[in-house]
Design a protein around this motif. Sequence first.
Motif, PDB file in Angstrom:
ATOM      1  N   GLN A  69      35.378  34.695  19.315  1.00  0.00           N
ATOM      2  CA  GLN A  69      35.843  34.479  17.945  1.00  0.00           C
ATOM      3  C   GLN A  69      35.278  33.192  17.354  1.00  0.00           C
ATOM      4  OE1 GLN A  69      40.112  34.916  17.858  1.00  0.00           O
ATOM      5  NE2 GLN A  69      39.956  37.137  17.896  1.00  0.00           N
ATOM      6  N   THR A  73      33.062  33.005  13.958  1.00  0.00           N
ATOM      7  CA  THR A  73      33.301  32.033  12.899  1.00  0.00           C
ATOM      8  C   THR A  73      32.023  31.295  12.534  1.00  0.00           C
ATOM      9  OG1 THR A  73      35.567  31.747  13.706  1.00  0.00           O
ATOM     10  CG2 THR A  73      34.718  30.060  12.218  1.00  0.00           C
ATOM     11  N   GLY A 234      44.025  32.926   7.115  1.00  0.00           N
ATOM     12  CA  GLY A 234      43.778  32.281   8.405  1.00  0.00           C
ATOM     13  C   GLY A 234      45.040  32.142   9.229  1.00  0.00           C
ATOM     14  N   THR A 356      35.584  32.570   7.234  1.00  0.00           N
ATOM     15  CA  THR A 356      35.473  31.465   8.182  1.00  0.00           C
ATOM     16  C   THR A 356      36.855  30.893   8.466  1.00  0.00           C
ATOM     17  OG1 THR A 356      33.235  30.905   7.457  1.00  0.00           O
ATOM     18  CG2 THR A 356      34.475  29.199   8.604  1.00  0.00           C
ATOM     19  N   PHE A 359      38.841  33.384  10.647  1.00  0.00           N
ATOM     20  CA  PHE A 359      38.562  33.425  12.082  1.00  0.00           C
ATOM     21  C   PHE A 359      38.749  32.085  12.770  1.00  0.00           C
ATOM     22  CE2 PHE A 359      37.205  37.658  11.322  1.00  0.00           C
ATOM     23  CZ  PHE A 359      37.428  38.281  12.547  1.00  0.00           C
ATOM     24  N   ILE A 360      38.758  30.996  12.027  1.00  0.00           N
ATOM     25  CA  ILE A 360      39.245  29.749  12.616  1.00  0.00           C
ATOM     26  C   ILE A 360      40.706  29.950  13.012  1.00  0.00           C
ATOM     27  CG2 ILE A 360      39.921  27.372  12.091  1.00  0.00           C
ATOM     28  CD1 ILE A 360      37.359  27.137  10.441  1.00  0.00           C
ATOM     29  N   SER A 363      40.729  32.137  16.164  1.00  0.00           N
ATOM     30  CA  SER A 363      40.389  31.368  17.364  1.00  0.00           C
ATOM     31  C   SER A 363      41.548  30.478  17.784  1.00  0.00           C
ATOM     32  CB  SER A 363      39.135  30.525  17.108  1.00  0.00           C
ATOM     33  OG  SER A 363      38.038  31.338  16.765  1.00  0.00           O
TER      34      SER A 363
END
Length: 405
Positions: A69, A73, A234, A356, A359-360, A363
């Motif tokens: 992941q 990102t 997010g 971005t 997926f931050i 993660s």
Amino acid sequence: MLSTSPDTPTISTPPHSTAPLTPALVWLMAVACGLVVANIYYNQPLLADIGREFGLSDSRASLVATLTQVGYTLGLFFVVPLGDKLERKRLILLLLVCAAAAMAGAALAPTFALLIGTSLLLGIFSAVPQLLVPMAAHLAADADRGRVVGKIMSGLLIGILLSRTLSGYIGAHGGWRLVFGMGSGAMLLLALVLALKLPRDQPQFSGSYGSLMKSLATLTRTLPALRKSALTGGLLFASFSVFWTTLVFFLEGSPYFYKSDVAGFFGLIGALGALAAPLAGKSADTRGPAYAISIGLLLSLAAYLVLAFGGYYLVGLVVGVVVLDIGVQVTHISNQSRIFSLVPEARSRLNTIYMTTYFIGGSLGSLVGGTAWARYQWPGVCAVGLSFVTAAYLVNRFYGNAPRA
């Protein structure tokens, strides 16, 4: 001209593309998104098997999911903006070939260090769906954009969830390396099909890569609706990753004692959430995205309450999985519908900023989820997941609503 509402700023629309967006092409793009995004999630039902082969703890094995992941990102941030500068079809085909090579490397990795290295690369090269989604939004008519995005996102959701079912079954009967080997072949076959069927789509940005990347900061600074959607998405995806990263560990112990194939089967159950994707897109077209986002967040809150108090019972776990997946996808699709209306000529960059951040969050959720499981088991997982959902709700409810002084 910007509107006074932070949720609906609008900037002049460029001439619409004349490339045909037929129903068959929409479904092909949906299937392609599902096949490529599956690369990110194949490893989740296999983490326990990978850990046993390399002699690792559960939290250490979960690094495979986390670094995949992280790579995704990185691909979102550094590669996807090129969709506003380079011809998208050529870029998509190049990434698919590279993804096939990375999966082949994972299948053959002799050490855990090489496995997580190829996992990082696989994540980077699997950013294709985030080029296809803004491409479809660009080709779609304004009145149909939410519906088209919803259909394509239903394919992406099915890929996310059924990847776990497929990899869990193959992993249990043929080993985790076979999963990556088959995935490599699937990427090469998909590249061939898209080379024949996908239309060319030339973006309008003519500046340098440096100016392209600098524009990300400008877009983020000037569009409060983009910031709001990115933070909400997010945080909610963090809660989603907390659950799916740790589910295989929960199912292998008391009270279930299931193997990886059964853990993967829960992806099939969760795929029912894909049924909500077209409805969410249609709702965003007719009632506006803010309404659908609120519904999705409330469903996600309810899902974690069910999982916390009923997860030790099979029916409670199943209900929680379905409701969580529906809630997350309704929110995600509506967020994307909102951001794609902001600056039409910058849709790849808008998607970069949003995804971005998304997926931050994913993660972070995988990392925190693995730690919560190692220390506090299922109660800790549910507490962390519920905290992320609550934070997403508060951001969506209050962020950007008050006028600045």
